[in-house]
Design a protein around this motif. Structure first.
Motif, PDB file in Angstrom:
ATOM      1  N   UNK A 142       0.845  -1.189   0.000  1.00  0.00           N
ATOM      2  CA  UNK A 142       0.000   0.000   0.000  1.00  0.00           C
ATOM      3  C   UNK A 142       0.880   1.237   0.000  1.00  0.00           C
ATOM      4  N   UNK A 143       0.496   2.218  -0.782  1.00  0.00           N
ATOM      5  CA  UNK A 143       1.162   3.511  -0.734  1.00  0.00           C
ATOM      6  C   UNK A 143       0.100   4.558  -0.431  1.00  0.00           C
ATOM      7  N   UNK A 144       0.336   5.330   0.616  1.00  0.00           N
ATOM      8  CA  UNK A 144      -0.594   6.371   1.026  1.00  0.00           C
ATOM      9  C   UNK A 144       0.178   7.665   1.248  1.00  0.00           C
ATOM     10  N   UNK A 145      -0.538   8.755   1.391  1.00  0.00           N
ATOM     11  CA  UNK A 145       0.097  10.030   1.701  1.00  0.00           C
ATOM     12  C   UNK A 145      -0.270  10.452   3.115  1.00  0.00           C
ATOM     13  N   UNK A 146       0.552  11.305   3.658  1.00  0.00           N
ATOM     14  CA  UNK A 146       0.321  11.789   5.020  1.00  0.00           C
ATOM     15  C   UNK A 146      -1.085  12.344   5.176  1.00  0.00           C
ATOM     16  N   UNK A 171       6.190   8.186   9.806  1.00  0.00           N
ATOM     17  CA  UNK A 171       6.715   7.145  10.675  1.00  0.00           C
ATOM     18  C   UNK A 171       5.863   5.892  10.746  1.00  0.00           C
ATOM     19  N   UNK A 172       4.691   5.938  10.134  1.00  0.00           N
ATOM     20  CA  UNK A 172       3.834   4.744  10.116  1.00  0.00           C
ATOM     21  C   UNK A 172       4.235   3.780   9.006  1.00  0.00           C
ATOM     22  N   UNK A 226       4.181   5.426   3.521  1.00  0.00           N
ATOM     23  CA  UNK A 226       3.506   6.715   3.648  1.00  0.00           C
ATOM     24  C   UNK A 226       4.413   7.796   3.066  1.00  0.00           C
ATOM     25  N   UNK A 227       3.887   8.493   2.080  1.00  0.00           N
ATOM     26  CA  UNK A 227       4.680   9.524   1.393  1.00  0.00           C
ATOM     27  C   UNK A 227       4.288  10.919   1.860  1.00  0.00           C
TER      28      UNK A 227
END
Lengths: 112, 115
Positions: free
Chosen positions: B11-15, B84-85, B114-115
């Motif tokens: 998974x790639x998510x943003x802050x 940091x997650x 997390x980007x």
């Protein structure tokens, strides 16, 4: 609180060499002790376990003995193979059950 | 017998976003535990569920939550994501609640970035 300390890696050995990865613990009562192995890109696999003092866990040529007098659970293998290259985690679970507490992991690299 | 399955694997998510991870335990297992693995902190316990009840919780902020369904499948949710997650989130199942004789079987993990 309970804790686990294991030797830092990476450990690099030649095939057929003898392996020892040290693990010591701090815990009250009589915890259960485990060694887990993690291959690249995978989750953890239970390698062996011991649930009481002087028990010896063994699997796939790996052994570890629960030493309460020295609070240790060192992992040994007489002759490592390239396929043993992985990260090894020592862990404990308190005698009241519940969560696993892990050491920081030791990366093992075995060269042909 | 199928092992522990976790979805998605990556998974790639943003802050600031939130994310839900899923874990299906081995058939017949009623206990599910979640762990976070990072290079800096190693493997840390998040929480344990047994029969839809949270039995133990690790030292994580309230942004981390979980639940277990009647079929023993579990989800964990992280809200307001922080850099940091980023971690590998591992799920483990066992037949009963945590105890000396209950071996935990781990899934392959969900890699969250997390980007």
């Amino acid at each position: 609180g309970n804790s686990v300390t294991q030797m830092e890696g990476p450990v690099t050995l030649s095939e057929e060499a003898f392996l020892t990865i040290n693990c010591t613990y701090t815990a009250t009562g009589y915890p259960s002790l485990f060694w887990y192995v993690q291959y690249p890109g995978e989750g953890l696999q239970l390698l062996l376990k011991a649930t009481k003092a002087d028990d010896k866990g063994s699997n796939k040529g790996f052994e570890a003995t629960y030493r309460k007098e020295t609070t240790s659970f060192h992992l040994e293998k007489g002759s490592v193979q390239v396929s043993d290259s992985a990260v090894y985690f020592c862990a404990l679970r308190g005698d009241q059950g519940g969560k696993l507490i892990f050491g920081q992991g030791t990366e093992l690299s075995v060269k042909p | 017998k199928a092992g522990v399955t976790q979805t998605p694997r990556y998974l790639i998510k943003t802050r600031g976003q939130q994310v839900t991870l899923s874990c299906s335990p081995i058939s017949g297992h009623r206990s599910v535990s979640w762990y976070q693995q990072t290079p800096g902190q190693g493997l840390q316990f998040l929480f344990e569920y047994f029969s839809e009840t949270q039995r133990n919780k690790g030292n994580f902020p309230g942004r981390f939550s979980g639940r277990q369904f009647s079929n023993s499948r579990s989800e964990m949710n992280v809200s307001t994501l922080e850099l940091g997650d980023s971690a590998l989130y591992l799920c483990a199942s066992s037949w009963g609640p945590g105890g000396s004789y209950n071996e935990q079987f781990f899934g392959p993990g969900t890699r969250l970035t997390v980007l």
